[in-house]
Design a protein around this motif. Sequence first.
Motif, PDB file in Angstrom:
ATOM      1  N   TYR A  32       0.818  -1.209   0.000  1.00 50.16           N
ATOM      2  CA  TYR A  32       0.000   0.000   0.000  1.00 50.16           C
ATOM      3  C   TYR A  32       0.851   1.259   0.000  1.00 50.16           C
ATOM      4  O   TYR A  32       1.771   1.402   0.816  1.00 50.16           O
ATOM      5  CB  TYR A  32      -0.915   0.030   1.224  1.00 50.16           C
ATOM      6  N   ALA A  33       0.534   2.187  -0.902  1.00 50.92           N
ATOM      7  CA  ALA A  33       1.069   3.539  -0.802  1.00 50.92           C
ATOM      8  C   ALA A  33       0.372   4.233   0.371  1.00 50.92           C
ATOM      9  O   ALA A  33      -0.801   3.971   0.655  1.00 50.92           O
ATOM     10  CB  ALA A  33       0.822   4.309  -2.095  1.00 50.92           C
ATOM     11  N   ILE A  34       1.105   5.111   1.032  1.00 49.27           N
ATOM     12  CA  ILE A  34       0.574   5.853   2.174  1.00 49.27           C
ATOM     13  C   ILE A  34       0.755   7.342   1.919  1.00 49.27           C
ATOM     14  O   ILE A  34       1.808   7.764   1.412  1.00 49.27           O
ATOM     15  CB  ILE A  34       1.290   5.480   3.486  1.00 49.27           C
ATOM     16  N   GLY A  35      -0.245   8.108   2.252  1.00 52.84           N
ATOM     17  CA  GLY A  35      -0.137   9.538   1.996  1.00 52.84           C
ATOM     18  C   GLY A  35      -0.743  10.386   3.097  1.00 52.84           C
ATOM     19  O   GLY A  35      -1.490   9.897   3.949  1.00 52.84           O
ATOM     20  N   TYR A  62       5.311  11.931  -3.965  1.00 49.13           N
ATOM     21  CA  TYR A  62       4.558  13.057  -4.531  1.00 49.13           C
ATOM     22  C   TYR A  62       4.484  14.150  -3.484  1.00 49.13           C
ATOM     23  O   TYR A  62       4.255  13.874  -2.300  1.00 49.13           O
ATOM     24  CB  TYR A  62       3.152  12.590  -4.902  1.00 49.13           C
ATOM     25  N   TYR A  63       4.665  15.391  -3.919  1.00 53.52           N
ATOM     26  CA  TYR A  63       4.510  16.536  -3.023  1.00 53.52           C
ATOM     27  C   TYR A  63       3.640  17.600  -3.674  1.00 53.52           C
ATOM     28  O   TYR A  63       3.789  17.906  -4.856  1.00 53.52           O
ATOM     29  CB  TYR A  63       5.870  17.177  -2.697  1.00 53.52           C
ATOM     30  N   THR A  72       8.729  16.859   4.207  1.00 53.56           N
ATOM     31  CA  THR A  72       9.368  15.640   3.721  1.00 53.56           C
ATOM     32  C   THR A  72       8.605  14.434   4.252  1.00 53.56           C
ATOM     33  O   THR A  72       8.354  14.334   5.455  1.00 53.56           O
ATOM     34  CB  THR A  72      10.826  15.546   4.181  1.00 53.56           C
ATOM     35  N   ILE A  73       8.257  13.520   3.353  1.00 58.08           N
ATOM     36  CA  ILE A  73       7.595  12.279   3.753  1.00 58.08           C
ATOM     37  C   ILE A  73       8.640  11.171   3.781  1.00 58.08           C
ATOM     38  O   ILE A  73       9.556  11.134   2.951  1.00 58.08           O
ATOM     39  CB  ILE A  73       6.429  11.943   2.793  1.00 58.08           C
ATOM     40  N   SER A  74       8.512  10.274   4.743  1.00 56.46           N
ATOM     41  CA  SER A  74       9.477   9.184   4.848  1.00 56.46           C
ATOM     42  C   SER A  74       8.853   8.015   5.588  1.00 56.46           C
ATOM     43  O   SER A  74       7.817   8.152   6.251  1.00 56.46           O
ATOM     44  CB  SER A  74      10.741   9.640   5.577  1.00 56.46           C
ATOM     45  N   THR A  81       5.567   2.791   9.864  1.00 57.65           N
ATOM     46  CA  THR A  81       5.251   4.149  10.261  1.00 57.65           C
ATOM     47  C   THR A  81       5.690   5.080   9.141  1.00 57.65           C
ATOM     48  O   THR A  81       6.791   4.949   8.618  1.00 57.65           O
ATOM     49  CB  THR A  81       5.964   4.545  11.568  1.00 57.65           C
ATOM     50  N   VAL A  82       4.816   5.981   8.784  1.00 56.42           N
ATOM     51  CA  VAL A  82       5.127   6.985   7.761  1.00 56.42           C
ATOM     52  C   VAL A  82       5.111   8.348   8.438  1.00 56.42           C
ATOM     53  O   VAL A  82       4.155   8.677   9.154  1.00 56.42           O
ATOM     54  CB  VAL A  82       4.126   6.931   6.602  1.00 56.42           C
ATOM     55  N   TYR A  83       6.160   9.106   8.213  1.00 53.68           N
ATOM     56  CA  TYR A  83       6.307  10.402   8.848  1.00 53.68           C
ATOM     57  C   TYR A  83       6.098  11.528   7.839  1.00 53.68           C
ATOM     58  O   TYR A  83       6.379  11.376   6.652  1.00 53.68           O
ATOM     59  CB  TYR A  83       7.703  10.548   9.454  1.00 53.68           C
ATOM     60  N   LEU A  84       5.645  12.654   8.354  1.00 49.04           N
ATOM     61  CA  LEU A  84       5.615  13.890   7.574  1.00 49.04           C
ATOM     62  C   LEU A  84       6.346  14.945   8.391  1.00 49.04           C
ATOM     63  O   LEU A  84       5.824  15.419   9.399  1.00 49.04           O
ATOM     64  CB  LEU A  84       4.193  14.336   7.271  1.00 49.04           C
TER      65      LEU A  84
END
Length: 127
Positions: A32-35, A62-63, A72-74, A81-84
């Motif tokens: 899964y992509a996460i956004g 994508y930004y 920055t997304i990571s 865990t996805v960070y912004l």
Amino acid sequence: QLRLVESGGALVQAGRSLRLSCSVSGRSVEHYAIGWFRQAPGKEREAVSCIGAQTATLESPYYKDSIKGRFTISRGNANNTVYLQMNSLKPEDTAVYSCAGGPRTANGLCILGGDYWGQGTQVTVSS
């Protein structure tokens, strides 16, 4: 099915930084992509940034144009865990930030939206 839980929202002054976290759990998480999306009062929800699935290692994130160079997304080392990371925050960044996931590319997720959503976390930037 995915479960997404956001954290890290707060009240901050303009120019400061915040890091939002999205904890992702469920079956086949790696596909899964996460956004991150946001919705300000009286405005429609908009895509902020999306990152491809763990299996899509060559795909670029994508930004949204207005946050390029500031956010920055990571993914965390455990990948669930996805960070912004949000730097140089502006009052116009004030919104409820939600993370979402979907079985598509990062661009596709940010354009079409997610199949699964978290509850959101409030970010308020004072001037």
